[in-house]
Design a protein around this motif. Structure first.
Motif, PDB file in Angstrom:
ATOM      1  N   LYS A 232       0.838  -1.208   0.000  1.00  0.00           N
ATOM      2  CA  LYS A 232       0.000   0.000   0.000  1.00  0.00           C
ATOM      3  C   LYS A 232       0.870   1.254   0.000  1.00  0.00           C
ATOM      4  O   LYS A 232       0.565   2.242  -0.674  1.00  0.00           O
ATOM      5  CB  LYS A 232      -0.920   0.004   1.223  1.00  0.00           C
ATOM      6  N   ALA A 233       1.970   1.207   0.770  1.00  0.00           N
ATOM      7  CA  ALA A 233       2.830   2.382   0.907  1.00  0.00           C
ATOM      8  C   ALA A 233       3.732   2.584  -0.308  1.00  0.00           C
ATOM      9  O   ALA A 233       3.945   3.717  -0.755  1.00  0.00           O
ATOM     10  CB  ALA A 233       3.678   2.266   2.174  1.00  0.00           C
ATOM     11  N   ASN A 234       4.255   1.483  -0.871  1.00  0.00           N
ATOM     12  CA  ASN A 234       5.203   1.594  -1.985  1.00  0.00           C
ATOM     13  C   ASN A 234       4.979   0.468  -2.986  1.00  0.00           C
ATOM     14  O   ASN A 234       5.759  -0.485  -3.062  1.00  0.00           O
ATOM     15  CB  ASN A 234       6.639   1.553  -1.439  1.00  0.00           C
ATOM     16  N   PRO A 235       3.915   0.540  -3.781  1.00  0.00           N
ATOM     17  CA  PRO A 235       3.563  -0.571  -4.671  1.00  0.00           C
ATOM     18  C   PRO A 235       4.611  -0.869  -5.733  1.00  0.00           C
ATOM     19  O   PRO A 235       4.762  -2.015  -6.146  1.00  0.00           O
ATOM     20  CB  PRO A 235       2.250  -0.091  -5.315  1.00  0.00           C
ATOM     21  N   ILE A 236       5.371   0.145  -6.162  1.00  0.00           N
ATOM     22  CA  ILE A 236       6.360  -0.067  -7.220  1.00  0.00           C
ATOM     23  C   ILE A 236       7.496  -0.971  -6.744  1.00  0.00           C
ATOM     24  O   ILE A 236       8.208  -1.580  -7.554  1.00  0.00           O
ATOM     25  CB  ILE A 236       6.936   1.292  -7.707  1.00  0.00           C
ATOM     26  N   SER A 237       7.676  -1.102  -5.426  1.00  0.00           N
ATOM     27  CA  SER A 237       8.752  -1.942  -4.894  1.00  0.00           C
ATOM     28  C   SER A 237       8.552  -3.410  -5.250  1.00  0.00           C
ATOM     29  O   SER A 237       9.490  -4.204  -5.146  1.00  0.00           O
ATOM     30  CB  SER A 237       8.849  -1.783  -3.372  1.00  0.00           C
ATOM     31  N   PHE A 238       7.341  -3.789  -5.667  1.00  0.00           N
ATOM     32  CA  PHE A 238       7.082  -5.173  -6.061  1.00  0.00           C
ATOM     33  C   PHE A 238       8.005  -5.607  -7.192  1.00  0.00           C
ATOM     34  O   PHE A 238       8.405  -6.771  -7.279  1.00  0.00           O
ATOM     35  CB  PHE A 238       5.620  -5.320  -6.491  1.00  0.00           C
ATOM     36  N   LEU A 239       8.373  -4.654  -8.060  1.00  0.00           N
ATOM     37  CA  LEU A 239       9.243  -4.978  -9.202  1.00  0.00           C
ATOM     38  C   LEU A 239      10.608  -5.471  -8.748  1.00  0.00           C
ATOM     39  O   LEU A 239      11.277  -6.203  -9.483  1.00  0.00           O
ATOM     40  CB  LEU A 239       9.413  -3.752 -10.105  1.00  0.00           C
ATOM     41  N   ASN A 240      11.030  -5.084  -7.541  1.00  0.00           N
ATOM     42  CA  ASN A 240      12.342  -5.495  -7.037  1.00  0.00           C
ATOM     43  C   ASN A 240      12.422  -6.997  -6.780  1.00  0.00           C
ATOM     44  O   ASN A 240      13.523  -7.549  -6.654  1.00  0.00           O
ATOM     45  CB  ASN A 240      12.668  -4.751  -5.740  1.00  0.00           C
ATOM     46  N   TYR A 241      11.269  -7.655  -6.698  1.00  0.00           N
ATOM     47  CA  TYR A 241      11.242  -9.079  -6.373  1.00  0.00           C
ATOM     48  C   TYR A 241      11.011  -9.953  -7.605  1.00  0.00           C
ATOM     49  O   TYR A 241      11.002 -11.165  -7.511  1.00  0.00           O
ATOM     50  CB  TYR A 241      10.159  -9.349  -5.324  1.00  0.00           C
ATOM     51  N   ILE A 242      10.844  -9.302  -8.774  1.00  0.00           N
ATOM     52  CA  ILE A 242      10.669 -10.042 -10.023  1.00  0.00           C
ATOM     53  C   ILE A 242      12.041 -10.356 -10.621  1.00  0.00           C
ATOM     54  O   ILE A 242      12.951  -9.522 -10.580  1.00  0.00           O
ATOM     55  CB  ILE A 242       9.824  -9.228 -11.022  1.00  0.00           C
ATOM     56  N   HIS A 243      12.189 -11.550 -11.158  1.00  0.00           N
ATOM     57  CA  HIS A 243      13.453 -11.956 -11.784  1.00  0.00           C
ATOM     58  C   HIS A 243      13.840 -10.935 -12.849  1.00  0.00           C
ATOM     59  O   HIS A 243      12.999 -10.454 -13.617  1.00  0.00           O
ATOM     60  CB  HIS A 243      13.287 -13.338 -12.407  1.00  0.00           C
ATOM     61  N   SER A 244      15.141 -10.596 -12.880  1.00  0.00           N
ATOM     62  CA  SER A 244      15.622  -9.553 -13.793  1.00  0.00           C
ATOM     63  C   SER A 244      15.295  -9.855 -15.250  1.00  0.00           C
ATOM     64  O   SER A 244      15.085  -8.925 -16.051  1.00  0.00           O
ATOM     65  CB  SER A 244      17.138  -9.376 -13.625  1.00  0.00           C
ATOM     66  N   GLU A 245      15.217 -11.138 -15.620  1.00  0.00           N
ATOM     67  CA  GLU A 245      14.914 -11.491 -17.000  1.00  0.00           C
ATOM     68  C   GLU A 245      13.435 -11.276 -17.344  1.00  0.00           C
ATOM     69  O   GLU A 245      13.067 -11.267 -18.517  1.00  0.00           O
ATOM     70  CB  GLU A 245      15.289 -12.952 -17.255  1.00  0.00           C
ATOM     71  N   ASP A 246      12.601 -11.101 -16.311  1.00  0.00           N
ATOM     72  CA  ASP A 246      11.166 -10.973 -16.535  1.00  0.00           C
ATOM     73  C   ASP A 246      10.636  -9.557 -16.338  1.00  0.00           C
ATOM     74  O   ASP A 246       9.495  -9.264 -16.710  1.00  0.00           O
ATOM     75  CB  ASP A 246      10.397 -11.917 -15.594  1.00  0.00           C
ATOM     76  N   VAL A 247      11.437  -8.675 -15.723  1.00  0.00           N
ATOM     77  CA  VAL A 247      10.961  -7.335 -15.374  1.00  0.00           C
ATOM     78  C   VAL A 247      10.582  -6.536 -16.607  1.00  0.00           C
ATOM     79  O   VAL A 247       9.514  -5.904 -16.663  1.00  0.00           O
ATOM     80  CB  VAL A 247      12.023  -6.573 -14.551  1.00  0.00           C
ATOM     81  N   ASP A 248      11.436  -6.538 -17.622  1.00  0.00           N
ATOM     82  CA  ASP A 248      11.181  -5.733 -18.813  1.00  0.00           C
ATOM     83  C   ASP A 248       9.893  -6.174 -19.508  1.00  0.00           C
ATOM     84  O   ASP A 248       9.069  -5.337 -19.903  1.00  0.00           O
ATOM     85  CB  ASP A 248      12.364  -5.845 -19.784  1.00  0.00           C
TER      86      ASP A 248
END
Length: 369
Positions: A216-232
């Motif tokens: 709720k406070a920082n939703p964009i931080s979820f991307l930090n937990y996605i595998h680097s090959e899948d983020v893009d």
């Protein structure tokens, strides 16, 4: 009169000791103007007190029930209770409200009732000297009391409705929080700033560091937990969905401790809001088991295309030989029979492996459910 039922009815309205409300204040003002009285009250009769929801012309919050006048209406038999001179009425002349402030001499009150018919209080007008109301004023006071009744019952209906909404919302949240996976409502602004309107507690099952409060406070931080090959791919597919309002599906890996990963699939239905933002109504599910099965199935498909080639080729050759030979010796038949037996055994071993895989899949499914 059932006093216990009446009090329960009063308490169910949750109005005692609440703040002033304009609807009731307007009624007391009108009552004083129409009846030509300096004081008017909306009085509600509690167990030992009479409490005033609205007061006009006097500074008073409540009095003892036994000292007042309104409780004489509680039996429900009278549509108007009037005392023209309390100083000469043996029931009231020694009341502290008559002998002292506010020095009541004249009183007229009409009952305020609940939807079930219990008298909860009264709309009353008061004077410090003997007085009387004409028939029109009495009728007007009764009409205003019925208005007070309507306001009171409408207020209770709205409170009950609000409670039902809150109860249903609580139940729905409990259901969503206990649903496998994550259920969410994500708001995406025109500048692609994102925020969660709602996210179920299942988010904490995805990664130890992911919590409802963090998302709720920082939703964009979820991307930090996605595998680097899948983020893009996640970002690009997300933008396509927002731009085209097309249904969103994407599978990606979440990084766990060490080199471990888990596969998740997000599904969402986008809707553009009036302010231009796009809201996603979606789910996030663990599909690691499915991805493992798909990998195994791919291997099985490969095995089928290669392993089964030999026995099929042999069978085709035998079939062709048998078709082209009209007469076969007993030795030839035995040789062909042995070859067929070998092919059957090879196929049997292969099908048993496939069956073992499906048995493991079924057992795993039962364990998960």
């Amino acid at each position: 009169m059932d006093e216990s039922s009446r009090l329960n009815d009063l308490y169910d309205h949750e109005i005692l000791d609440t703040n002033p409300e304009e609807n009731f204040d307007e009624l007391t003002q009108l009552a004083s103007l129409i009846c030509g009285m300096p004081i008017s009250l909306v009085s509600l009769i509690d167990k030992d007190r009479q409490w005033f929801k609205s007061v006009y012309g006097i500074e008073l919050k409540e009095t003892l029930r036994s000292d007042g006048f309104c409780h004489y209406l509680l039996d429900g038999k009278s549509s108007l209770f009037e005392i023209k001179d309390a100083n000469n009425d043996p029931r009231f002349k020694h009341s502290p409200l008559v002998e002292g402030n506010p020095y009541i001499s004249y009183y007229a009150g009409a009952p305020i009732k609940s939807a079930s018919g219990n008298v909860l209080g009264a709309l009353c007008v008061i004077d410090r000297k003997p007085n009387s109301l004409n028939d029109n004023q009495k009728q007007a006071l009764q009409i205003l009391a019925r208005k007070a009744t309507n306001y009171l019952n409408t207020r209770k209906a709205l409170l009950d409705q609000q409670k039902n909404i809150e109860l249903n919302a609580t139940r729905l949240k409990q259901i969503l929080d206990n649903t496998p996976g994550v259920i969410f409502q994500l708001r995406i602004q025109k500048d692609f700033e994102i925020s969660f309107d709602f996210i179920s507690k299942g988010i904490k099952e995805i990664h130890p560091d992911l919590t409802y409060e963090n998302m709720k406070a920082n939703p964009i931080s979820f991307l930090n937990y996605i595998h680097s090959e899948d983020v893009d791919g996640f970002r690009k597919s997300m933008r396509r969905s927002v731009t085209s309002l097309s249904s969103y599906k994407y599978s990606f890996r979440i990084l766990l401790t060490g080199d471990k990963t888990k596969w998740y699939k997000v599904r969402a239905t986008p809707k553009r809001m009036d302010d231009g933002a796009v809201v996603w109504f979606g789910t996030l599910m663990d599909v690691s088991g499915i991805m493992e099965y798909e990998t195994i199935l791919e291997q099985i498909t490969f095995d089928i295309s290669h392993v089964i080639r030999k026995p099929l080729t042999t069978l085709l050759a035998l079939n062709n030989t048998l078709r082209n030979h009209d007469e076969l010796s007993e030795t030839d038949l035995r040789e062909y029979a042995d070859m067929i037996d070998i092919v059957i055994k090879e196929l049997d071993v292969f099908t048993r492996k496939i069956d073992q895989f499906y048995q493991l899949k079924v057992a795993d499914h039962h364990n998960r459910t």
